[in-house]
Design a protein around this motif. Structure first.
Motif, PDB file in Angstrom:
ATOM      1  N   PRO A 110       0.923  -1.246  -0.010  1.00  0.00           N
ATOM      2  CA  PRO A 110       0.032  -0.124   0.124  1.00  0.00           C
ATOM      3  C   PRO A 110       0.832   1.257  -0.104  1.00  0.00           C
ATOM      4  O   PRO A 110       2.016   1.212   0.280  1.00  0.00           O
ATOM      5  N   VAL A 111       0.265   2.359  -0.372  1.00  0.00           N
ATOM      6  CA  VAL A 111       1.125   3.603  -0.364  1.00  0.00           C
ATOM      7  C   VAL A 111       1.152   4.240   0.985  1.00  0.00           C
ATOM      8  O   VAL A 111       0.093   4.457   1.449  1.00  0.00           O
ATOM      9  N   ALA A 112       2.300   4.143   1.491  1.00  0.00           N
ATOM     10  CA  ALA A 112       2.383   4.352   3.016  1.00  0.00           C
ATOM     11  C   ALA A 112       4.019   4.758   3.119  1.00  0.00           C
ATOM     12  O   ALA A 112       4.777   4.142   2.403  1.00  0.00           O
ATOM     13  N   THR A 113       4.210   5.437   4.030  1.00  0.00           N
ATOM     14  CA  THR A 113       5.586   5.665   4.894  1.00  0.00           C
ATOM     15  C   THR A 113       6.236   4.185   5.491  1.00  0.00           C
ATOM     16  O   THR A 113       5.192   3.282   5.601  1.00  0.00           O
ATOM     17  N   MET A 114       7.394   4.099   5.428  1.00  0.00           N
ATOM     18  CA  MET A 114       7.895   2.757   5.747  1.00  0.00           C
ATOM     19  C   MET A 114       9.061   2.915   6.830  1.00  0.00           C
ATOM     20  O   MET A 114       9.866   3.320   6.700  1.00  0.00           O
ATOM     21  N   ASP A 115       8.629   2.032   7.847  1.00  0.00           N
ATOM     22  CA  ASP A 115       9.670   2.065   9.136  1.00  0.00           C
ATOM     23  C   ASP A 115      10.815   0.837   8.410  1.00  0.00           C
ATOM     24  O   ASP A 115      10.535   0.067   7.641  1.00  0.00           O
ATOM     25  N   ARG A 116      11.515   0.589   9.380  1.00  0.00           N
ATOM     26  CA  ARG A 116      12.716  -0.433   9.122  1.00  0.00           C
ATOM     27  C   ARG A 116      12.033  -1.753   8.897  1.00  0.00           C
ATOM     28  O   ARG A 116      12.453  -2.520   7.849  1.00  0.00           O
ATOM     29  N   ALA A 117      11.228  -2.294   9.759  1.00  0.00           N
ATOM     30  CA  ALA A 117      10.632  -3.466   9.721  1.00  0.00           C
ATOM     31  C   ALA A 117       9.747  -3.561   8.339  1.00  0.00           C
ATOM     32  O   ALA A 117       9.981  -4.732   7.536  1.00  0.00           O
ATOM     33  N   ALA A 118       9.018  -2.403   7.975  1.00  0.00           N
ATOM     34  CA  ALA A 118       8.172  -2.661   6.582  1.00  0.00           C
ATOM     35  C   ALA A 118       9.013  -2.664   5.524  1.00  0.00           C
ATOM     36  O   ALA A 118       8.509  -3.306   4.445  1.00  0.00           O
ATOM     37  N   ARG A 119      10.433  -2.076   5.537  1.00  0.00           N
ATOM     38  CA  ARG A 119      11.355  -1.973   4.278  1.00  0.00           C
ATOM     39  C   ARG A 119      11.918  -3.531   4.269  1.00  0.00           C
ATOM     40  O   ARG A 119      12.082  -3.940   3.094  1.00  0.00           O
ATOM     41  N   ALA A 120      12.195  -4.190   5.458  1.00  0.00           N
ATOM     42  CA  ALA A 120      12.563  -5.389   5.317  1.00  0.00           C
ATOM     43  C   ALA A 120      11.564  -6.516   4.589  1.00  0.00           C
ATOM     44  O   ALA A 120      11.947  -7.178   3.957  1.00  0.00           O
ATOM     45  N   ASP A 121      10.256  -6.172   5.155  1.00  0.00           N
ATOM     46  CA  ASP A 121       9.235  -7.022   4.678  1.00  0.00           C
ATOM     47  C   ASP A 121       9.050  -6.732   3.192  1.00  0.00           C
ATOM     48  O   ASP A 121       9.132  -7.895   2.335  1.00  0.00           O
TER      49      ASP A 121
END
Length: 622
Positions: A110-121
């Motif tokens: 989805p169009v959203a900002t990403m933290d470290r965990a979201a980037r890894a996923d």
């Protein structure tokens, strides 16, 4: 307000300096309102995973492998505040049923900002991509527009290796349909090893939406061009810092600021005041950067001054200013107090005053973000020493978005593509006795839409975040009207000196050891040129031998202005900046020197270009 002006610098040197102040962690103000900063564009990447992406003709690997590499790089380097989404097509259905194959489009992220965990996923998901089916470009563009919503600055970035195989709807008709929905939606396109017939279709999508088109033939060019298109949506200067509200009424009710970076705002024509603690054995650095994304009047000026509070302007420790005479999205300056007897005028309770004079905004103007950087140097920071980031190379050396996110580089040649209108930053660590030469080049295509004032330039900023002279011709840019092919601009060589070691009071801005910033850009382009991708190169040469003795080591707070690491949100990018160094002020009131931590104010250099104007030389303030 003048659109997109470029500046030239007038430096009034530091009068008497240095005064001490105990470093206390300072409370900036209870709950200051953050200044208004332009939101980065919401971007949805639409990636072709049709069967042809399995072709093994992308520089020794498949097109799919090259695409995975490029998309992973985007995920790693996206600014933390930038909303990013990912949609794919042709990924799940390998059969021949056209109806089913042409409905094969999915939103992966989805169009959203990403933290470290979201980037890894996200990177794990990209690694698992397979290429299978049809090429439903038109349908996917419609769905991507829904992913982005209906408001704000929105961009779709499409990567495809061929033309649509599912029309109707024809992709160019869909592009016109999307553009009619709102002027803030554009589609940028990378054609990856596309034949001429597909290139015509893909360029039409970009053209009718006001987007950009670029070709890519291998993994490196796909990574570079895709990155440039994304940075185009993020290229506004990313002001950063702990929110603070400086006093508008003088030093008496000003907030106390410890070493660190703060974010305030100019309103009307009002100046800003802050308190700072500094002992007489310490040196103080103050830098201020006004972020003028909407432009400002030529001749606008920003001044920083500091000293004991009292009648009139506090200026016994330092005073510097910068005046705009051209085109840029920032006006920035800074100063350092001098060491030594006679430059240590004390302040009551070791509490001095910082003044940031606002000759940029006027009554009725919108609030303008202002970064305030405060640093202290003393015996303990000197003993702790400066910690500097490892220089980056290759794709990791792409320029950053601001002083804070400037990319650390070393001597050598660095190449990338930029979108016209983008102004990347790099940083280089320099010691007194070394010499700096910077050569920046751009390749202007034969069909480049020229504007009267467009130019190619390079700007070097010293460790105080004030502009240094480029070369002896005093021109700020190489005008490019009517010119194509290779255009180069050379700054230097300039020797780095330290304060009183300078051979004259007009030290060209190179009398401050520490972190230097470089910025390159095509300035003042016409509207038709904005967003066009152009290859650039940046060659940095550092010669000479550092002089014996110790350059000053400044501490800018453990959370101040950290430069981005190759992965923007991986938490490993803390860097020392502006000469670097490390000793943290603690809430228990201990001085800077009692605790050594490394931190950093990273930043980049702005290569701001405009019409050729004379650089006003540095002169001592009265």
């Amino acid at each position: 307000m003048h659109p997109s002006p470029r500046r030239r610098r007038v430096l009034a040197a530091l009068p008497v300096l240095l005064l001490g102040a105990l470093l206390s962690p300072a409370a900036a103000s209870a709950s200051p309102a953050a200044p208004e900063i332009p939101e980065p564009a919401r971007i949805d990447l639409v990636l072709d995973l049709s069967g042809s992406m399995n072709e093994n003709d992308a520089g020794g690997q498949t097109r799919l492998a090259a695409a995975k590499q490029a998309v992973t790089r985007i995920i790693e380097t996206a600014p933390e505040q930038a909303p990013l989404g990912l949609r794919v097509y042709g990924a799940t259905y390998p059969g021949q049923d056209k109806k089913q194959g042409c409905a094969d489009t999915q939103q992966v992220l989805p169009v959203a900002t990403m933290d470290r965990a979201a980037r890894a996923d996200a990177k794990k998901r990209v690694e698992g991509f397979t290429a299978a089916g049809f090429t439903p470009i038109g349908v996917s563009l419609r769905e991507a527009a829904k992913d982005l919503g209906t408001t704000g600055n929105r961009r779709i970035v499409l990567v495809s290796d061929g033309e649509d195989t599912c029309a109707p709807p024809p992709p160019c008709d869909v592009a016109r349909e999307l553009k009619a929905q709102g002027v803030d939606l554009a589609v940028d396109v990378v054609g990856f090893r596309t034949p001429s017939s597909a290139r015509t279709q893909l360029k039409c999508i970009a053209d009718v939406t006001g987007g950009s088109y670029a070709d890519a033939q291998d993994a490196d060019s796909l990574t570079g061009n895709l990155g440039a298109l994304f940075r185009k949506g993020w290229r506004t200067y990313q002001a950063a810092g702990k929110p603070v509200s400086g006093s508008l009424n003088g030093c008496q009710d000003a907030p106390l600021v410890a070493p660190g970076q703060y974010l305030d705002k100019f309103t009307g024509g009002r100046d800003l005041y802050y308190k700072v603690k500094k002992r007489t054995d310490q040196r103080l650095q103050v830098s201020a950067t006004a972020v003028a994304e909407q432009g400002y009047g030529r001749g606008s000026m920003i001044t920083v001054a500091a000293g004991p509070p009292g009648d009139g302007e506090p200026r016994a420790w330092l005073r510097e200013f910068d005046q705009s005479m051209g085109w840029s999205n920032v006006i920035t300056t800074g100063g350092r107090s001098k060491p030594g007897s006679g430059n240590d005028k004390p302040a009551p309770d070791d509490t001095g005053c910082i003044l940031v004079e606002n000759d940029v905004t006027k009554p009725g103007d919108s609030p303008m973000p202002v970064e305030l950087l405060v640093g202290i140097a003393d015996a303990t920071t000197q003993e702790a020493g400066a910690r500097t980031p490892e220089p980056r190379t290759g794709a990791d050396a792409e320029g950053g978005f601001s002083f804070n996110s400037a990319t650390p580089i070393g001597p050598g040649t660095h190449r990338q593509s930029i979108a016209v209108g983008e102004a990347p930053f790099w940083r280089v660590e320099l010691k007194a006795g070394q010499k700096l030469t910077v050569k920046a080049g751009v390749d202007i295509p034969s069909d480049f839409p020229h504007a009267t004032t467009a130019g190619w330039g390079v700007t070097v900023y010293n460790a105080q975040r004030e502009a240094a002279q480029c070369n002896t011709d005093h021109n700020l840019t190489e005008l490019i009207r009517g010119r194509t092919g290779r255009i180069e601009r050379v700054c230097g060589p300039w020797e780095i000196t330290e304060g009183d070691d300078a051979k004259s009071s007009a030290a060209k801005g190179y009398d401050v050891p520490g972190t230097y910033y470089i910025q390159a850009q095509v300035a003042e382009p016409g509207d038709k040129a904005k967003g066009i991708l152009v290859p650039i190169s940046l060659t940095v040469d550092v010669s000479g031998t550092p002089r014996p003795g110790n350059d000053p080591v400044f501490f800018f707070g453990d959370d101040a202005a950290q430069g981005n690491a190759p992965s923007a949100a991986n938490g490993d990018g803390a860097q020392s900046g502006n000469g670097g160094a490390t000793a943290a002020a603690r809430d228990d009131g201990r001085s800077v020197g009692e605790i050594a931590l490394w931190a950093g104010a990273g930043a980049a250099v702005l290569l701001l270009c405009g019409v050729a104007v004379r650089v006003v030389r540095r002169r001592r303030a009265a």
